[in-house]
Design a protein around this motif. Structure first.
Motif, PDB file in Angstrom:
ATOM      1  N   SER A 183       2.779 -13.494 -16.549  1.00  0.00           N
ATOM      2  CA  SER A 183       2.956 -14.562 -17.537  1.00  0.00           C
ATOM      3  C   SER A 183       2.976 -13.893 -18.906  1.00  0.00           C
ATOM      4  O   SER A 183       2.539 -12.741 -19.056  1.00  0.00           O
ATOM      5  N   TRP A 189       1.085 -14.684 -21.348  1.00  0.00           N
ATOM      6  CA  TRP A 189      -0.316 -14.488 -21.726  1.00  0.00           C
ATOM      7  C   TRP A 189      -0.872 -13.227 -21.084  1.00  0.00           C
ATOM      8  O   TRP A 189      -1.674 -12.512 -21.706  1.00  0.00           O
ATOM      9  N   LEU A 215       0.378 -10.372 -23.139  1.00  0.00           N
ATOM     10  CA  LEU A 215      -0.382 -10.259 -24.385  1.00  0.00           C
ATOM     11  C   LEU A 215      -1.744  -9.626 -24.148  1.00  0.00           C
ATOM     12  O   LEU A 215      -2.205  -8.774 -24.926  1.00  0.00           O
ATOM     13  N   LYS A 216      -2.399 -10.034 -23.075  1.00  0.00           N
ATOM     14  CA  LYS A 216      -3.711  -9.474 -22.737  1.00  0.00           C
ATOM     15  C   LYS A 216      -3.618  -7.968 -22.534  1.00  0.00           C
ATOM     16  O   LYS A 216      -4.426  -7.199 -23.090  1.00  0.00           O
TER      17      LYS A 216
END
Length: 512
Positions: free
Chosen positions: A490, A492, A495-496
């Motif tokens: 995903s 996210w 980004l993590k």
């Protein structure tokens, strides 16, 4: 009580089956001349129907907003205060029409290819939009604030604009369908009567966007005819893997009954490493699952076993992510890269950058940039000999660059140009080895890492699996983490990983 999920069952069993079989020996199958000729015909990329219908939504939204805004400026006149009042109505009405059209299936490919057949639904959606706007204005007692002439003119102009746009789009799509620009390319896995019945069923579907590219079957010509429903058998399953890597295949359809579980699992265990959708034909099966278990090609039911990861709009979102953060990374780290380039030049003779061939998406070879960290005459582009602790080939500056991972910074340009993604499985050199064995010989399903574009950083790296690969366990662990990333991707998650990377790089234990 949990219901049986055939997709999850066959997918998990296929991976278990792959792990229990003998590892591949790194040898690529050789296609026969006919299969190679067919594969070359389909080497060009196509436009996904999902992407086309998505773009159509955005174009219609834009056309309606422009029509409403142009009429406002022409008939009402520009006023800063009234402008925002009208813009709320124009934008809201346009979005509402797109939403109603979506629920009315006006953006499905049959509707886009045949505008006259969907004209009634488009008109009803536009009428429903204006009815909703009129009722809202009536109940809020604000209808008197808006020009009735503008309101009626936007209704007529908007509908005519939609009609003209649909006619133009249908002509373009018919042309794209003829020249193969917009289609889903499929290969039938398995031959005989089942395959023939499946092909006939698919070909009978109206507005069919499936192009069958051939048939592959492990059985010989006595058990599986060389031609089925007019399509040639191009080779066996090992050759299919090579064929799918050359041709831009979108879907593999397994035409075997679910009752032949052993053979189905054997096929899936070899095919799941490919970046394609894998479907199990259910048109001739007597078993019936819950409706959600099926997808359809027209009215032909399919069981979705594997889905191609990060495709269609997900790939667009990820590409935008890569461009934005790559540019940001280049700007932020440009002083560091400039200093590194100067230090490399002062420390030893040779070029600043080191280029290496590595495995990219779909096993394609890509050229990856790094700052040169070895003496120019000792560089190893093939990576057959991994860099070890205290390696004499590494320069003084190179040790610092490798320890801090500064040598990887030029890969921001790879991500910007598109050969790499910022986040993904780290690309390995095409000849990388562990104990004189290629990585694909060590790890079953290793090539499944290449179902997505490789990355500058990845889930394996921030979990400690970076640096020298001196044991088989290390490459197995990297592959395990890479596959987890692919199956759970995903934005996210990206980004993590991206923001954790600088923190985890502080641990330099395995970097040398």
């Amino acid at each position: 009580m949990n219901q049986f999920d055939p997709k999850r069952y066959f997918a998990s069993k296929a991976k278990e089956n792959a792990a229990s079989e003998e590892p591949a020996k790194g040898k690529r199958a050789t296609l026969n001349p006919v299969a190679m000729q067919v594969a070359q015909q389909y080497k060009r990329d196509t436009m996904s129907p999902v992407m086309v219908s998505g773009v159509m939504r955005m174009v219609e939204l834009g056309v309606l907003i422009v029509a409403g805004l142009a009429l406002y400026i022409h008939y009402v006149g520009f006023s800063e205060l009234r402008f925002w009042h009208y813009m709320v109505v124009i934008a809201g009405g346009s979005l509402l029409h797109v939403a109603i059209s979506e629920f009315s299936d006006c953006y499905q490919m049959p509707a886009l290819r045949n505008p006259t057949g969907s004209l009634g639904r488009i008109l009803l959606a536009w009428i429903a939009t204006f009815a909703a706007l009129a009722l809202t204005g009536f109940f809020l007692k604000i209808s008197a604030d808006y020009s009735r002439f503008w309101f009626g003119a936007w209704f007529v102009t908007g509908f005519l604009s939609l009609l003209i746009l649909r006619i133009i789009a249908s002509q373009m799509m018919r042309r794209w369908a003829r020249n193969g620009t917009i289609e889903r390319r499929a290969v039938i896995v398995g031959g005989g009567a089942n395959a023939e019945q499946l092909i006939r069923s698919i070909e009978q579907q109206p507005y069919n966007d499936i192009r069958i590219c051939g048939i592959f079957d492990d059985r010989d010509d006595r058990r599986s005819p060389p031609v089925v429903a007019g399509y040639p058998k191009l080779g066996n399953i090992a050759e299919l893997v090579e064929f799918a890597r050359i041709a831009r295949i979108d879907m593999l359809i397994v035409s075997l009954p679910i009752s032949a579980e052993g053979r189905v699992l054997s096929l899936l265990s070899k095919l799941w490493v490919l970046p394609v959708d894998i479907r199990l034909s259910a048109h001739s099966n007597h078993l019936r699952f819950r409706p959600r278990a099926y997808s359809y090609i027209g009215s032909v039911p399919m069981l979705d076993i594997f889905d191609r990861p990060i495709h269609d709009w997900d790939s667009v979102a990820k590409r935008i992510f890569d461009i934005v953060f790559s540019l940001l990374g280049i700007i932020v780290f440009s002083p560091v890269m400039l200093a590194a380039a100067i230090a490399i030049k002062l420390d030893s003779k040779g070029p600043v950058l080191f280029k290496q061939k590595r495995h990219g998406f779909n096993n394609e070879a890509i050229e990856v940039f790094k700052f040169r960290s070895m003496y120019a005459d000792m560089c190893d582009p093939t990576a057959r000999a991994a860099v070890t602790k205290g390696d004499p080939r590494v320069t003084r500056v190179g040790r610092i660059l490798r320890k801090t991972s500064i040598d990887e910074l030029p890969q921001f340009f790879n991500a910007l140009f598109g050969s790499l993604s910022l986040v993904g499985p780290r690309p390995h050199a095409v000849s990388a080895q562990s104990h004189n064995r290629l990585y694909e010989e060590v790890v079953d399903g290793y090539f499944a890492r290449h179902r997505v574009k490789p990355g500058v950083t990845g889930w394996a790296q921030i979990n400690g699996w970076r640096g020298e690969v001196d044991t088989d366990e290390k490459i197995r662990k990297r592959t395990e983490y890479d596959l987890y990333y692919i199956e759970n991707w995903s934005l996210w998650f990206d980004l993590k990983i991206l923001f954790l990377t600088p923190i985890r790089l502080l641990n330099t234990e395995n970097a040398y």
